[in-house]
Design a protein around this motif. Structure first.
Motif, PDB file in Angstrom:
ATOM      1  N   VAL A   9       5.220  -9.928  -0.557  1.00 23.15           N
ATOM      2  CA  VAL A   9       6.208  -9.599   0.482  1.00 23.15           C
ATOM      3  C   VAL A   9       5.990  -8.171   0.983  1.00 23.15           C
ATOM      4  CG1 VAL A   9       8.664  -9.306   0.979  1.00 23.15           C
ATOM      5  CG2 VAL A   9       7.904 -11.220  -0.424  1.00 23.15           C
ATOM      6  N   LEU A  10       5.747  -7.234   0.064  1.00 24.43           N
ATOM      7  CA  LEU A  10       5.514  -5.843   0.465  1.00 24.43           C
ATOM      8  C   LEU A  10       4.278  -5.727   1.357  1.00 24.43           C
ATOM      9  CD1 LEU A  10       7.658  -5.257  -1.763  1.00 24.43           C
ATOM     10  CD2 LEU A  10       6.238  -3.310  -2.451  1.00 24.43           C
ATOM     11  N   PHE A  11       3.223  -6.442   0.978  1.00 23.52           N
ATOM     12  CA  PHE A  11       1.975  -6.366   1.738  1.00 23.52           C
ATOM     13  C   PHE A  11       2.164  -6.935   3.145  1.00 23.52           C
ATOM     14  CE2 PHE A  11      -2.097  -8.191   3.094  1.00 23.52           C
ATOM     15  CZ  PHE A  11      -2.904  -7.063   3.017  1.00 23.52           C
ATOM     16  N   LEU A  12       2.806  -8.098   3.242  1.00 24.82           N
ATOM     17  CA  LEU A  12       2.991  -8.733   4.537  1.00 24.82           C
ATOM     18  C   LEU A  12       4.056  -8.030   5.381  1.00 24.82           C
ATOM     19  CD1 LEU A  12       2.789 -12.503   3.511  1.00 24.82           C
ATOM     20  CD2 LEU A  12       1.014 -11.073   4.530  1.00 24.82           C
ATOM     21  N   ALA A  13       4.904  -7.230   4.733  1.00 22.81           N
ATOM     22  CA  ALA A  13       5.887  -6.462   5.488  1.00 22.81           C
ATOM     23  C   ALA A  13       5.219  -5.328   6.264  1.00 22.81           C
ATOM     24  CB  ALA A  13       6.953  -5.898   4.556  1.00 22.81           C
ATOM     25  N   GLY A  14       3.977  -4.988   5.894  1.00 23.80           N
ATOM     26  CA  GLY A  14       3.227  -3.981   6.651  1.00 23.80           C
ATOM     27  C   GLY A  14       3.150  -2.625   6.010  1.00 23.80           C
ATOM     28  N   LEU A  15       3.456  -2.517   4.710  1.00 18.79           N
ATOM     29  CA  LEU A  15       3.326  -1.231   4.039  1.00 18.79           C
ATOM     30  C   LEU A  15       1.872  -0.769   4.087  1.00 18.79           C
ATOM     31  CD1 LEU A  15       6.179  -2.031   3.041  1.00 18.79           C
ATOM     32  CD2 LEU A  15       5.611  -0.959   0.864  1.00 18.79           C
ATOM     33  N   PRO A  16       1.630   0.547   4.148  1.00 24.05           N
ATOM     34  CA  PRO A  16       0.263   1.063   4.285  1.00 24.05           C
ATOM     35  C   PRO A  16      -0.662   0.551   3.180  1.00 24.05           C
ATOM     36  CG  PRO A  16       1.854   2.815   4.649  1.00 24.05           C
ATOM     37  CD  PRO A  16       2.634   1.627   4.169  1.00 24.05           C
ATOM     38  N   LEU A  17      -1.874   0.169   3.580  1.00 25.81           N
ATOM     39  CA  LEU A  17      -2.848  -0.363   2.631  1.00 25.81           C
ATOM     40  C   LEU A  17      -3.202   0.657   1.553  1.00 25.81           C
ATOM     41  CD1 LEU A  17      -4.720  -2.712   1.876  1.00 25.81           C
ATOM     42  CD2 LEU A  17      -6.432  -1.747   3.435  1.00 25.81           C
ATOM     43  N   LYS A  18      -3.190   1.928   1.904  1.00 23.44           N
ATOM     44  CA  LYS A  18      -3.563   2.963   0.929  1.00 23.44           C
ATOM     45  C   LYS A  18      -2.600   2.980  -0.260  1.00 23.44           C
ATOM     46  CE  LYS A  18      -1.121   6.601   3.501  1.00 23.44           C
ATOM     47  NZ  LYS A  18      -1.264   7.900   4.215  1.00 23.44           N
ATOM     48  N   TRP A  19      -1.366   2.570  -0.039  1.00 19.97           N
ATOM     49  CA  TRP A  19      -0.427   2.513  -1.151  1.00 19.97           C
ATOM     50  C   TRP A  19      -0.832   1.429  -2.152  1.00 19.97           C
ATOM     51  CZ3 TRP A  19       5.030   2.864   1.610  1.00 19.97           C
ATOM     52  CH2 TRP A  19       5.153   4.119   2.207  1.00 19.97           C
ATOM     53  N   PHE A  20      -1.299   0.302  -1.645  1.00 20.40           N
ATOM     54  CA  PHE A  20      -1.733  -0.777  -2.534  1.00 20.40           C
ATOM     55  C   PHE A  20      -3.022  -0.401  -3.262  1.00 20.40           C
ATOM     56  CE2 PHE A  20       0.906  -2.843   0.637  1.00 20.40           C
ATOM     57  CZ  PHE A  20       1.703  -3.671  -0.134  1.00 20.40           C
ATOM     58  N   VAL A  21      -3.929   0.261  -2.543  1.00 17.64           N
ATOM     59  CA  VAL A  21      -5.171   0.716  -3.180  1.00 17.64           C
ATOM     60  C   VAL A  21      -4.851   1.721  -4.281  1.00 17.64           C
ATOM     61  CG1 VAL A  21      -7.345   1.939  -2.823  1.00 17.64           C
ATOM     62  CG2 VAL A  21      -6.546   0.279  -1.122  1.00 17.64           C
ATOM     63  N   GLY A  22      -3.955   2.643  -3.989  1.00 16.06           N
ATOM     64  CA  GLY A  22      -3.560   3.632  -4.994  1.00 16.06           C
ATOM     65  C   GLY A  22      -2.894   2.999  -6.199  1.00 16.06           C
ATOM     66  N   ALA A  23      -2.033   2.016  -5.941  1.00 18.39           N
ATOM     67  CA  ALA A  23      -1.368   1.313  -7.042  1.00 18.39           C
ATOM     68  C   ALA A  23      -2.390   0.553  -7.889  1.00 18.39           C
ATOM     69  CB  ALA A  23      -0.312   0.364  -6.507  1.00 18.39           C
ATOM     70  N   GLY A  24      -3.386  -0.056  -7.217  1.00 19.90           N
ATOM     71  CA  GLY A  24      -4.420  -0.772  -7.949  1.00 19.90           C
ATOM     72  C   GLY A  24      -5.246   0.140  -8.822  1.00 19.90           C
TER      73      GLY A  24
END
Length: 358
Positions: free
Chosen positions: A157-172
């Protein structure tokens, strides 16, 4: 969608009939009754308006969170974990309800958030709190598999809501760096053994590696066409642990072979494909996020269970939707199906010229 769903659930009843040694009780009969009850519940969900679904999002989340706290205070023990509330007429696992509940509340949150705030911390911090509280409570039970399922559905849901990709990369990257710390300090001893078994199941085939070893034997021995209905030796001779729940796919594969496995995976593919089609057809942000999150929740169940029984993932106690015996998991997946049917009705009403309140 209903056609493959009915076929899959009916096939699951046959497998459970065999797992019980050729008896309707205690698995197949209750499996069919639960499905019928929850199918009616899913039908009722389709009648909800968008306004009602959004209005109920926070109350449902709050009630489920209180139930999770209740598990810590007075929950029933089972399998070495404290995960259930004994209501007398049934044992309820609130962590299962939280899987669709977190999707619903996050879909409402991001549908209400102004588009210009998606790239700010105001889009992340409240959501992190909504996710973090139930995940912490579920990890205390302890139940790593369910906590991962909650995080996965929420993450989609967070990803499809449009949160910045860099946040997901950083979390990963942060998650990858934290794996050693989590292994030594966050996982329980039995969870560490599961990870070790996943990496080297043959190191202790009669101990921690017993489950996955027997599962592989059952699946492999089925061959192309299986040993025949009610002819599985691994499950009938009690070599295969939990043949009616976590390892129901192995029970099926031994008796129905590769063809049975193709049927099961194909049926799930049709259901999941329909779910994504519903999400793509949705016009409103809330509808898209809700449908995508519910589809992702079912996908997580299917993917992790199939990987688990084939030795491609650690054993985490995730049942196979619509086939495994279990009331809480059936309820969760039928809530997801009902939510998708609800969004599909909104789509059809819009395309036919009807109006549904935003």
């Amino acid at each position: 969608m209903l056609f493959p769903l009915l076929l899959l659930t009916g096939f699951g009843g046959l497998v459970l009939f065999s797992a019980a040694g050729g008896n309707l009780q205690p698995y197949a009969m209750s499996h069919g009754i639960r499905f019928a009850v929850f199918l009616v519940m899913a039908g009722i969900l389709t009648l909800f308006t968008r306004d009602l679904a959004r209005f109920a999002a926070y109350p449902i989340y709050a009630i489920t969170l209180v139930l999770l706290v209740g598990v810590e205070v007075m929950g029933a023990l089972g399998g070495g974990a404290q995960r259930w509330l004994d209501l007398g007429f049934m044992r309820l696992q609130p962590s299962e309800i939280m899987k669709p509940a977190i999707v619903l509340v996050l879909a409402h949150f991001y549908a209400s958030l102004p588009t210009g705030m998606i790239n700010t911390w105001r889009a992340l911090m409240p959501a992190a709190g909504l996710i973090g509280m139930p995940v912490a409570l579920v990890l205390m039970q302890p139940d790593l598999g369910t906590s991962l399922a909650i995080v996965f559905g929420a993450g989609v849901v967070l990803f499809l809501a449009g949160l910045p990709l860099k946040w997901f990369v950083g979390a990963g990257l942060a998650g990858a760096a934290a794996i050693p710390l989590a292994y030594f300090f966050a996982l329980q001893p039995y969870q560490q053994k599961r990870v070790n078994t996943f990496l080297d199941p043959e190191s202790d085939p009669l101990g921690t590696g017993y489950h996955i070893t027997q599962s592989k034997i059952a699946i492999g021995s089925g061959g192309w066409f299986g040993k025949g209905f009610n002819e599985g030796s691994q499950s009938h001779l009690n070599y295969l642990p939990e043949p009616h729940t976590d390892f129901v796919f192995a029970t099926m594969a031994e008796e129905w072979g590769l063809l049975g496995g193709i049927f099961v995976i194909g049926a799930f593919g049709l259901i999941l494909g329909w779910g994504m089609k519903v999400a793509r057809a949705a016009e409103h942000r809330f509808d898209r996020l809700l449908a995508s999150g519910m589809t992702a929740t079912i996908f997580f169940y299917v993917a992790i269970n199939l990987m688990m029984v084939m030795g491609l993932a650690p054993v985490v106690g995730i049942p196979l939707p619509f086939m495994s015996h279990g009331g809480s998991s059936m309820m969760t997946n039928m809530i997801c199906i009902g939510s998708l049917m609800m969004v599909n009705r909104w789509n059809r009403k819009r395309s036919s010229g009807g109006l549904i309140s935003d």
